[in-house]
Write an enzyme that holds these catalytic residues in place. Structure first.
Site, PDB file in Angstrom:
ATOM      1  N   LYS A 187      -9.221  21.171 142.399  1.00 36.07           N
ATOM      2  CA  LYS A 187      -9.204  20.907 140.932  1.00 36.07           C
ATOM      3  C   LYS A 187     -10.562  20.727 140.430  1.00 36.07           C
ATOM      4  O   LYS A 187     -10.750  21.272 139.173  1.00 36.07           O
ATOM      5  CB  LYS A 187      -8.357  19.493 140.802  1.00 36.07           C
ATOM      6  CG  LYS A 187      -7.047  19.369 141.087  1.00 36.07           C
ATOM      7  CD  LYS A 187      -6.028  20.483 140.026  1.00 36.07           C
ATOM      8  CE  LYS A 187      -4.836  20.082 140.348  1.00 36.07           C
ATOM      9  NZ  LYS A 187      -3.704  20.824 139.202  1.00 36.07           N
TER      10      LYS A 187
ATOM     11  N   TYR B 131      -7.675  18.909 147.986  1.00 35.19           N
ATOM     12  CA  TYR B 131      -7.228  18.757 146.613  1.00 35.19           C
ATOM     13  C   TYR B 131      -8.146  18.512 145.609  1.00 35.19           C
ATOM     14  O   TYR B 131      -8.054  19.341 144.532  1.00 35.19           O
ATOM     15  CB  TYR B 131      -6.057  17.745 146.535  1.00 35.19           C
ATOM     16  CG  TYR B 131      -5.408  17.579 145.114  1.00 35.19           C
ATOM     17  CD1 TYR B 131      -4.584  18.460 144.669  1.00 35.19           C
ATOM     18  CD2 TYR B 131      -5.500  16.214 144.505  1.00 35.19           C
ATOM     19  CE1 TYR B 131      -3.797  18.293 143.671  1.00 35.19           C
ATOM     20  CE2 TYR B 131      -4.961  16.257 143.283  1.00 35.19           C
ATOM     21  CZ  TYR B 131      -3.995  17.156 142.887  1.00 35.19           C
ATOM     22  OH  TYR B 131      -3.425  16.762 141.704  1.00 35.19           O
TER      23      TYR B 131
ATOM     24  N   ALA C 116     -11.022  18.932 145.636  1.00 38.76           N
ATOM     25  CA  ALA C 116     -12.037  20.314 145.508  1.00 38.76           C
ATOM     26  C   ALA C 116     -11.495  21.548 144.797  1.00 38.76           C
ATOM     27  O   ALA C 116     -12.154  22.324 143.930  1.00 38.76           O
ATOM     28  CB  ALA C 116     -12.570  20.964 146.865  1.00 38.76           C
TER      29      ALA C 116
END
Length: 250
Positions: free
Chosen positions: A161, A157, A159
């Site tokens: 974002k 998650y 990574a």
């Protein structure tokens, strides 16, 4: 107080719940016209019915991860239907927590599609001169504090974002000569469906441990919405290429 006019049309993805819903409702309250996107038409209708002026909210249901190649054409179609956009807010998202040792490539593809690829595709389409209202137009991507300071288990998650933030920074430099601003807002834990999903996955103990790290308490969707409204407005006319952290002192 940040205000808009009905001629200022803003597309908000993920508007059927959580942070996206709060953003759509606040923008309507402040005078803008909102094109509200989400996967669930009935939930979008409920959002419109609870808004300050339902006549200024148009519904554009769509799953951001289906037929992604057509996303730019879809956005430009909305512009043809409703007029050029003053703003774009990409809030559609999902989270997932798992140790890096259990890296799930299928889940990773899903998260990157929703949290990174779809927003950047929409952002690129928005920057087409035929899609936006010209100088003063703005994009706000909802990223996440996990992109900068991920907890254990937030590798995929965070990574996704982080990739979104990097892409947005590049897009900001490309769009600035045309007067279009691009920024990210990165919330920490915010009360709502995504927090509930995290607690369901990690347990109540996780929430209790995290609560002690937030001296100002967990965020509310409205806390994010107010920052997004500011970043869309001309009050933020000299701000672009930034990632604004909203973490309640964490």
């Amino acid at each position: 107080m940040t205000t808009f006019t009905a001629e200022q049309r803003i597309l908000v993805t993920g508007a059927s719940s959580g942070i996206g819903r709060a953003i759509a409702l606040l923008l309507i309250e402040r005078g803008a016209t909102v094109i509200a996107n989400g996967r669930d038409t009935e939930r979008l209708k409920q959002v419109r019915e609870t808004s300050a002026d339902p006549c200024r909210m148009h519904l554009a249901p769509r799953d951001m991860t289906e037929d992604m190649e057509s996303l730019p054409a879809w956005l430009k179609g909305l512009c043809s239907q409703f007029g050029p956009l003053q703003g774009l807010v990409c809030s559609a998202g999902a989270t997932w927590n798992a140790p890096s040792a259990l890296y799930d490539i299928t889940r990773a593809h899903q998260l990157f599609d929703l949290c990174c690829h779809a927003p950047l595709m929409l952002g690129g389409a928005f920057c087409d001169r035929r899609a936006n209202a010209g100088a003063g137009s703005a994009i706000v991507f909802i990223a996440a504090a996990a992109a900068v300071t991920p907890n254990p288990g937030q590798g995929v998650y965070g990574a996704a974002k982080a990739a979104l933030i990097a892409g947005a920074t590049c897009l900001a430099k490309e769009a600035a000569p045309r007067g279009v601003r691009v920024n990210c807002v990165s919330p920490g834990l915010v009360q709502g469906p995504m927090m509930d999903a995290t607690v369901q996955q990690l347990g109540q103990t996780f929430l209790e441990k995290e609560q002690a790290l937030y001296p100002l308490g967990f965020g509310k969707p409205q806390d994010v919405a107010h920052m997004v409204a500011f970043m869309l407005s001309q009050d933020a006319a000299w701000i672009t290429g930034q990632n604004i952290m909203l973490t309640g002192g964490r």
